[in-house]
Enzyme design. Sequence first.
Site, PDB file in Angstrom:
ATOM      1  N   HIS A  77      11.360  -6.714  10.978  1.00  0.00           N
ATOM      2  CA  HIS A  77      12.319  -5.657  10.664  1.00  0.00           C
ATOM      3  C   HIS A  77      13.423  -6.156   9.727  1.00  0.00           C
ATOM      4  O   HIS A  77      14.608  -6.012  10.029  1.00  0.00           O
ATOM      5  CB  HIS A  77      12.942  -5.118  11.951  1.00  0.00           C
ATOM      6  CG  HIS A  77      11.973  -4.470  12.872  1.00  0.00           C
ATOM      7  ND1 HIS A  77      12.234  -4.279  14.224  1.00  0.00           N
ATOM      8  CD2 HIS A  77      10.734  -3.945  12.648  1.00  0.00           C
ATOM      9  CE1 HIS A  77      11.193  -3.675  14.793  1.00  0.00           C
ATOM     10  NE2 HIS A  77      10.279  -3.475  13.855  1.00  0.00           N
ATOM     11  N   CYS A 106       3.694   1.790  14.414  1.00  0.00           N
ATOM     12  CA  CYS A 106       4.134   3.193  14.513  1.00  0.00           C
ATOM     13  C   CYS A 106       5.027   3.475  15.722  1.00  0.00           C
ATOM     14  O   CYS A 106       5.048   4.606  16.226  1.00  0.00           O
ATOM     15  CB  CYS A 106       2.940   4.146  14.498  1.00  0.00           C
ATOM     16  SG  CYS A 106       2.138   4.265  12.886  1.00  0.00           S
ATOM     17  N   VAL A 144       0.869  -1.176   0.000  1.00  0.00           N
ATOM     18  CA  VAL A 144       0.000   0.000   0.000  1.00  0.00           C
ATOM     19  C   VAL A 144       0.902   1.221   0.000  1.00  0.00           C
ATOM     20  O   VAL A 144       2.070   1.147   0.416  1.00  0.00           O
ATOM     21  CB  VAL A 144      -0.915  -0.020   1.256  1.00  0.00           C
ATOM     22  CG1 VAL A 144      -0.105  -0.019   2.548  1.00  0.00           C
ATOM     23  CG2 VAL A 144      -1.911   1.134   1.256  1.00  0.00           C
TER      24      VAL A 144
END
Length: 502
Positions: A435, A93, A83
Amino acid sequence: MSEQKFEYIIVGGGTAGAITAARLARAGKKVALFEAGPSDEGQAGVLTLRDWQQMLETEWDYDYTIEPQPHSNGRIRHARGKVLGGCSSHNSCIAFVPPAYDMEIWEQRGATGWGPDGVRSAFEKLLANVHLETAPPVNDCGRAFVEAAQEAGYPLLDFTADWNFGRGVGYFALNKKGEIRQSSSVAYLHPLSQWGDELTIYTGVFVEKILLDENNRAIGVQTPAGPVYCSHEVIVACGAFDSPKLLLLSGIGPADHLAEVGVPLRVELPGVGENLLDHPESVVAWESSQPVPPDSTQYWEIGLFDFTRPDLPAPDLMFHFGTQVFDLQAQHYGYPTAAHGFSLTPNVARATSQGTVRLRSADPSAPPRIDFRYYTDPEGEDARVLVEGIKLARRIAEQPALRPWIARELFPGPAIQTDEEILAYALEVANTVYHPAGTCKMGAADDPTAVVDPHLRVRGVAGLRVADAAVFPTMIGINPNLTCMMIGERCAELVLSAECSE
């Protein structure tokens, strides 16, 4: 599309790519930004931070599987944002500026100009543009954990006041405004209607390869609708899995692997797809003696850092505390679960095990072959840190503030006690903090495994850069999203300064 002509083409409208595109367009450059996924604008399911887990394994997620792991859990699925905004539109976040120690290591490893002073201006621009808020202490169970950690001797940290923190516990800074995430697309591109001819955003367009001329200069990209050309540079920002994949599909990479999958070699670059890094983790979970309140910003808003050895210059162990029973992996092995509970996920903050990203075939639509080789570091440090983390999680749970919340330890469970038993459990239910990094490593000219130089330019290919987590020389000790955003800012600085010097 084939008649379009741009100065710069950026492939990947994610965490870093969206920022580089916006900065170059603001500087008056004519830019094309290609994103394989849809736009996030107006999509409440993407923009509302609290709903981030509902995007997993949906149309917003590449949901990559990994190769079988000889030393740990091979069931891990790596969520990757499909996206606009990429993983910054898809994550929880958690926002950290990396400690100076990590940037010093990068510079020592050949990333000249990427030390704390070198990246300062990029971070200043980033933090002036991306709004941060500290998660509020609204959950009673979460407050009990923070108090228990302090009872165990951990100081309370303010993660926004001192980026070079040591051991301690605190509430995370989050890149958000109220309930809405501050992804790179929200902070830099929205509203999309503001952009005129300087920035053309193509969503839902998959780039198949980079086009090179006879001198191995990048001149454009191939899309299903045809070629798109640029006069200056192509910048690849597809992330640690798909940036090396795109280079490999373009004939840039290890010669033996390209021959194996039938891709004609254009530039031999052995480091492409090597040095795959991550933050591997395990989990300890408890059933609560009372319902855990639903009050939360994103369910995983508290962190704890510690040293597992006294001689270390920075914490090597990081925890995320969640007001959920995180049984994603444990459920496959018959461990009990509960409707109400909480979890601690110790992760290896600076893991050194290295894996690879390879092509499955020459078909651009085939997902990459991802082999993390978790816990294969020769010294066994990654596994040792994980064991210490599980033991530490249990010690914090024994503190007076948290003890009243505990009905029982769900997993690993009281039968698992020795270091050998803990390690076997930890590897069985091992997961990831999502990550991935390092697969187009930045380094010095004399480093044969480096893919890009400190200006992010791909070796042996003129007019081509990589700008995302793939360029990490080493893993950094915190959640890396802001660092990836910084790379987007830094890439724009490098491109514009190069133009000024011409």
